[in-house]
Scaffold this motif. Structure first.
Motif, PDB file in Angstrom:
ATOM      1  N   THR A  11      42.620  45.238  50.588  1.00  0.00           N
ATOM      2  CA  THR A  11      42.328  43.942  49.955  1.00  0.00           C
ATOM      3  C   THR A  11      43.209  42.848  50.552  1.00  0.00           C
ATOM      4  O   THR A  11      42.763  41.725  50.788  1.00  0.00           O
ATOM      5  CB  THR A  11      42.512  44.039  48.429  1.00  0.00           C
ATOM      6  OG1 THR A  11      41.512  44.913  47.915  1.00  0.00           O
ATOM      7  CG2 THR A  11      42.390  42.691  47.745  1.00  0.00           C
ATOM      8  N   GLY A  35      43.789  43.138  36.772  1.00  0.00           N
ATOM      9  CA  GLY A  35      43.856  44.333  37.603  1.00  0.00           C
ATOM     10  C   GLY A  35      42.760  44.406  38.659  1.00  0.00           C
ATOM     11  O   GLY A  35      42.688  45.367  39.429  1.00  0.00           O
ATOM     12  N   LYS A  38      43.159  40.222  42.169  1.00  0.00           N
ATOM     13  CA  LYS A  38      43.242  38.809  42.550  1.00  0.00           C
ATOM     14  C   LYS A  38      44.584  38.497  43.217  1.00  0.00           C
ATOM     15  O   LYS A  38      44.635  37.896  44.286  1.00  0.00           O
ATOM     16  CB  LYS A  38      43.043  37.892  41.317  1.00  0.00           C
ATOM     17  CG  LYS A  38      41.677  38.072  40.643  1.00  0.00           C
ATOM     18  CD  LYS A  38      41.510  37.159  39.424  1.00  0.00           C
ATOM     19  CE  LYS A  38      42.473  37.440  38.281  1.00  0.00           C
ATOM     20  NZ  LYS A  38      42.388  38.790  37.715  1.00  0.00           N
ATOM     21  N   THR A  40      46.687  40.521  44.532  1.00  0.00           N
ATOM     22  CA  THR A  40      46.792  41.285  45.785  1.00  0.00           C
ATOM     23  C   THR A  40      46.099  40.522  46.919  1.00  0.00           C
ATOM     24  O   THR A  40      46.627  40.405  48.036  1.00  0.00           O
ATOM     25  CB  THR A  40      46.147  42.675  45.587  1.00  0.00           C
ATOM     26  OG1 THR A  40      46.776  43.314  44.480  1.00  0.00           O
ATOM     27  CG2 THR A  40      46.282  43.532  46.822  1.00  0.00           C
TER      28      THR A  40
END
Ligand code: ADP
Ligand code: MG
Length: 135
Positions: A11, A35, A38, A40
């Motif tokens: 990601t 979780g 976003k 990341t």
């Protein structure tokens, strides 16, 4: 465009590549549950733009600017008087200055305040460390 990632590293890589397409003043509106990845993704974008400091999600900090010309906003905790809060943060001024790349988590909370050319990115947890990113 839809991208599937199978780890946080992947990601971040998608974020890094996405960063190449951004020009100063770009507003990126991130949507997705807690979780979903976003932050990341934001870390990857920041890295791609040459931000040296580590981007994270400190509790109680809603907006943070980084050098060079990068801003990370997380509206998760804003519940009431959202447009007033956003005004006080100086976010709208920062957007109209058009110099920083601005990434906003939970951007749907201020959908009507964002410029028409904001880039919307949707992130979904589809299980087993897998995320679907719609760009
Ligand atoms: P958000 O900001 O949307 O609440 P975060 O990026 O803070 O989400 O958290 C995502 C969490 O999911 C992190 O702990 C990360 O390591 C984990 N994770 C597992 N698989 C992925 C993936 N494919 N993409 C992004 N994060 C992932
Ligand atoms: Mg986050």
């Amino acid at each position: 465009m839809e991208v599937i990632t199978k780890s946080a590293d992947e990601t971040q890589k998608v974020g890094r590549e996405f960063a190449n397409k951004l020009t100063p003043g770009a507003v990126v509106a991130l949507v997705g549950d807690l979780g979903a990845g976003k932050t990341t993704f934001v870390q990857g974008v920041a890295d791609g733009l040459g931000v040296k400091e580590k981007v994270n999600s400190p509790t109680f900090i809603i907006m943070r600017t980084y050098k060079p010309n990068f801003c990370h906003v997380d509206l998760y905790r804003l519940e009431s008087n959202i447009s007033e809060e956003v005004e006080n943060l100086g976010l709208l001024d920062l957007i109209s200055e058009g110099e920083s790349v601005i990434l906003i988590e939970w951007a749907e909370k201020i959908r009507d305040l964002l410029p028409k050319n904001a880039i919307w990115v949707k992130m979904e947890d589809v299980g087993n460390d897998t995320r679907k990113i719609t760009l």
